[in-house]
Design an enzyme around this catalytic site. Structure first.
Site, PDB file in Angstrom:
ATOM      1  N   ASP A   1      48.721  35.377  26.727  1.00 15.80           N
ATOM      2  CA  ASP A   1      48.918  34.896  28.095  1.00 15.80           C
ATOM      3  C   ASP A   1      50.045  33.871  28.120  1.00 15.80           C
ATOM      4  OD1 ASP A   1      46.728  36.399  29.108  1.00 15.80           O
ATOM      5  OD2 ASP A   1      45.330  34.893  28.358  1.00 15.80           O
TER       6      ASP A   1
ATOM      7  N   LYS B   1      46.458  41.730  23.883  1.00 20.08           N
ATOM      8  CA  LYS B   1      46.105  41.950  25.285  1.00 20.08           C
ATOM      9  C   LYS B   1      47.200  41.411  26.190  1.00 20.08           C
ATOM     10  CE  LYS B   1      42.894  39.483  27.630  1.00 20.08           C
ATOM     11  NZ  LYS B   1      43.464  39.174  28.951  1.00 20.08           N
TER      12      LYS B   1
ATOM     13  N   ASP C   1      45.311  44.630  30.462  1.00 15.18           N
ATOM     14  CA  ASP C   1      44.179  44.020  31.185  1.00 15.18           C
ATOM     15  C   ASP C   1      44.582  43.756  32.636  1.00 15.18           C
ATOM     16  OD1 ASP C   1      41.914  42.567  31.871  1.00 15.18           O
ATOM     17  OD2 ASP C   1      42.503  40.776  30.763  1.00 15.18           O
TER      18      ASP C   1
ATOM     19  N   LYS D   1      42.650  45.047  35.296  1.00 15.79           N
ATOM     20  CA  LYS D   1      41.401  45.015  36.100  1.00 15.79           C
ATOM     21  C   LYS D   1      41.563  45.670  37.479  1.00 15.79           C
ATOM     22  CE  LYS D   1      39.665  40.695  34.018  1.00 15.79           C
ATOM     23  NZ  LYS D   1      40.853  40.220  33.256  1.00 15.79           N
TER      24      LYS D   1
ATOM     25  N   HIS E   1      40.923  47.511  40.908  1.00 17.35           N
ATOM     26  CA  HIS E   1      39.805  47.561  41.870  1.00 17.35           C
ATOM     27  C   HIS E   1      40.397  47.944  43.224  1.00 17.35           C
ATOM     28  CE1 HIS E   1      36.203  45.282  43.904  1.00 17.35           C
ATOM     29  NE2 HIS E   1      36.275  46.544  44.245  1.00 17.35           N
ATOM     30  N   ASP E   2      40.221  49.218  43.607  1.00 17.69           N
ATOM     31  CA  ASP E   2      40.797  49.698  44.872  1.00 17.69           C
ATOM     32  C   ASP E   2      40.087  51.003  45.199  1.00 17.69           C
ATOM     33  OD1 ASP E   2      42.656  50.255  47.031  1.00 17.69           O
ATOM     34  OD2 ASP E   2      44.115  48.992  45.996  1.00 17.69           O
ATOM     35  N   ILE E   3      40.577  51.738  46.184  1.00 19.87           N
ATOM     36  CA  ILE E   3      39.938  53.010  46.517  1.00 19.87           C
ATOM     37  C   ILE E   3      40.137  53.981  45.345  1.00 19.87           C
ATOM     38  CG2 ILE E   3      40.151  52.668  49.014  1.00 19.87           C
ATOM     39  CD1 ILE E   3      42.534  54.626  48.952  1.00 19.87           C
ATOM     40  N   PRO E   4      39.222  54.956  45.197  1.00 19.69           N
ATOM     41  CA  PRO E   4      39.274  55.827  44.010  1.00 19.69           C
ATOM     42  C   PRO E   4      40.640  56.454  43.761  1.00 19.69           C
ATOM     43  CG  PRO E   4      37.207  56.157  45.156  1.00 19.69           C
ATOM     44  CD  PRO E   4      38.016  55.227  46.021  1.00 19.69           C
TER      45      PRO E   4
ATOM     46  N   THR F   1      43.667  55.483  44.563  1.00 18.80           N
ATOM     47  CA  THR F   1      44.667  54.498  44.119  1.00 18.80           C
ATOM     48  C   THR F   1      44.417  54.090  42.670  1.00 18.80           C
ATOM     49  OG1 THR F   1      44.872  53.718  46.379  1.00 18.80           O
ATOM     50  CG2 THR F   1      45.647  52.224  44.666  1.00 18.80           C
TER      51      THR F   1
ATOM     52  N   THR G   1      33.072  36.221  33.328  1.00 19.74           N
ATOM     53  CA  THR G   1      32.388  35.106  32.655  1.00 19.74           C
ATOM     54  C   THR G   1      32.572  33.787  33.421  1.00 19.74           C
ATOM     55  OG1 THR G   1      34.321  35.008  31.218  1.00 19.74           O
ATOM     56  CG2 THR G   1      32.353  36.003  30.300  1.00 19.74           C
TER      57      THR G   1
ATOM     58  N   ARG H   1      35.067  31.296  20.644  1.00 19.50           N
ATOM     59  CA  ARG H   1      35.640  30.087  20.053  1.00 19.50           C
ATOM     60  C   ARG H   1      35.077  29.885  18.644  1.00 19.50           C
ATOM     61  NH1 ARG H   1      38.607  30.773  23.450  1.00 19.50           N
ATOM     62  NH2 ARG H   1      39.430  29.401  25.055  1.00 19.50           N
TER      63      ARG H   1
ATOM     64  N   GLN I   1      36.708  27.734  29.167  1.00 19.79           N
ATOM     65  CA  GLN I   1      35.609  28.689  28.992  1.00 19.79           C
ATOM     66  C   GLN I   1      34.278  27.924  28.997  1.00 19.79           C
ATOM     67  OE1 GLN I   1      35.865  31.811  29.184  1.00 19.79           O
ATOM     68  NE2 GLN I   1      37.781  32.544  28.290  1.00 19.79           N
TER      69      GLN I   1
ATOM     70  N   GLY J   1      42.177  34.092  22.794  1.00 19.83           N
ATOM     71  CA  GLY J   1      43.509  33.657  23.205  1.00 19.83           C
ATOM     72  C   GLY J   1      43.908  32.363  22.538  1.00 19.83           C
ATOM     73  N   ARG J   2      43.686  31.270  23.275  1.00 21.13           N
ATOM     74  CA  ARG J   2      44.227  29.979  22.876  1.00 21.13           C
ATOM     75  C   ARG J   2      43.871  29.481  21.466  1.00 21.13           C
ATOM     76  NH1 ARG J   2      42.512  27.854  28.655  1.00 21.13           N
ATOM     77  NH2 ARG J   2      41.055  29.539  28.185  1.00 21.13           N
TER      78      ARG J   2
HETATM   79  O1  C5P Z   1      42.392  31.630  25.663  1.00 19.66           O
HETATM   80  P1  C5P Z   1      41.095  32.350  25.781  1.00 19.66           P
HETATM   81  O2  C5P Z   1      40.481  32.754  24.470  1.00 19.66           O
HETATM   82  O3  C5P Z   1      40.109  31.635  26.683  1.00 19.66           O
HETATM   83  O4  C5P Z   1      41.523  33.713  26.518  1.00 19.66           O
HETATM   84  C1  C5P Z   1      40.563  34.630  27.004  1.00 19.66           C
HETATM   85  C2  C5P Z   1      41.254  35.785  27.652  1.00 19.66           C
HETATM   86  O5  C5P Z   1      40.256  36.697  28.128  1.00 19.66           O
HETATM   87  C3  C5P Z   1      42.130  35.448  28.852  1.00 19.66           C
HETATM   88  O6  C5P Z   1      43.230  36.359  28.851  1.00 19.66           O
HETATM   89  C4  C5P Z   1      41.229  35.724  30.051  1.00 19.66           C
HETATM   90  O7  C5P Z   1      41.971  36.131  31.174  1.00 19.66           O
HETATM   91  C5  C5P Z   1      40.400  36.891  29.531  1.00 19.66           C
HETATM   92  N1  C5P Z   1      39.090  37.036  30.161  1.00 19.66           N
HETATM   93  C6  C5P Z   1      38.134  36.034  30.153  1.00 19.66           C
HETATM   94  N2  C5P Z   1      36.902  36.234  30.768  1.00 19.66           N
HETATM   95  C7  C5P Z   1      36.635  37.414  31.348  1.00 19.66           C
HETATM   96  C8  C5P Z   1      37.603  38.434  31.350  1.00 19.66           C
HETATM   97  C9  C5P Z   1      38.827  38.207  30.736  1.00 19.66           C
HETATM   98  O8  C5P Z   1      38.345  34.974  29.593  1.00 19.66           O
HETATM   99  N3  C5P Z   1      35.450  37.608  31.892  1.00 19.66           N
END
Ligand code: C5P
Length: 231
Positions: free
Chosen positions: A12, A34, A61, A63, A65-68, A70, A120, A181, A190, A210-211
């Site tokens: 990201d 991702k 990623d 995600k 979400h629209d009409i089938p 599309t 989440t 984590r 998170q 991610g981070r």
């Molecule tokens: O940096 P971190 O580990 O928190 O990154 C988590 C990644 O997962 C981010 O790209 C976030 O958009 C994605 N994500 C999330 N929770 C979700 C769906 C996707 O954290 N429910």
């Protein structure tokens, strides 16, 4: 052993240059990557191509979400990029999921189709504020069952929900879990975090991280240290 790394690194970043610079510090034998809204809006298909050129399999990623119709067209276009995994929101409905499945199956390259259950970031009060009267955990189960029945290969969920979903679904149904984590690291924004080894023990198929990796001084060292705890 078959090449199937369990870690998906969330790249990201606001520019393609940063995404590529970070990807170059990683190792395709240890992870997938991702690409989310931010990076894709900057880099588009060229960024996906560049990551695949570096040897990475890509989870796109976006995600949907629209009409089938599309969503089906979007899934076909995403499949044509050659990515490893794509996703949509399970709440978009069974017809939307089925249309996506059909569209992907008509393509030569068929990425995994994942359905996002309840984000989440949504807690019980947010869930109820949207008009739902059931528990989040129950909603996750309903959405996962619908997704599977209508052709999804798996779901995106919290690793905290993985034990429940693993009881309800066989191992071939993929559970992709963010909010991971390593012990002792910053949770950032998170809320409900699980360690990598606990997530696997809970039944997760792939971990989105991610981070903890992307902000490390030595990302590949952190990646390796997590990777070895998973087997
Ligand atoms: O940096 P971190 O580990 O928190 O990154 C988590 C990644 O997962 C981010 O790209 C976030 O958009 C994605 N994500 C999330 N929770 C979700 C769906 C996707 O954290 N429910």
């Amino acid at each position: 052993m078959q090449h199937d790394p369990k870690i998906i690194v969330a790249l990201d970043f606001p520019t393609s240059a940063e995404v590529i610079r970070h990807a170059e510090q990683l190792e395709p034998s240890l992870c997938r990557v991702k690409v989310g809204f931010e990076s894709f809006l900057h880099g588009g298909p060229a960024l996906v191509d560049a990551l695949m050129e570096l040897g990475f399999e890509v989870f796109l990623d976006l995600k949907f979400h629209d009409i089938p119709n599309t969503v089906a067209k979007a899934c076909a276009a995403a499949a044509n990029l050659g990515v490893w995994m794509i996703n949509l929101h399970a709440i978009g409905g069974t017809k939307m999921i089925a249309a996506a499945r059909e569209a992907i199956d008509a393509e030569d390259h068929r990425p995994y189709l994942l359905a996002v259950t309840v984000l989440t970031s949504t807690d019980q009060s947010q869930h109820e504020a949207t008009g739902f009267t059931n528990q989040v955990a129950e909603q996750v189960s309903i959405l996962a069952a619908n997704a599977r029945q209508h052709g999804a290969d798996g779901v995106v969920c919290s690793a905290m929900e993985a034990p429940q979903l693993r009881k309800e679904h066989t191992d071939d149904f993929l559970l992709v879990t963010p909010g991971i984590r390593p012990a002792g690291t910053d949770s950032n924004d998170q809320k409900r975090v699980v360690t990598p080894s606990q997530a696997i023990a809970n039944g997760s198929s792939y971990l989105v991280i991610g981070r903890p990796i992307t902000t490390a001084d030595n990302p590949v060292e952190v990646l390796e240290s997590i990777h070895v705890t998973l087997f």
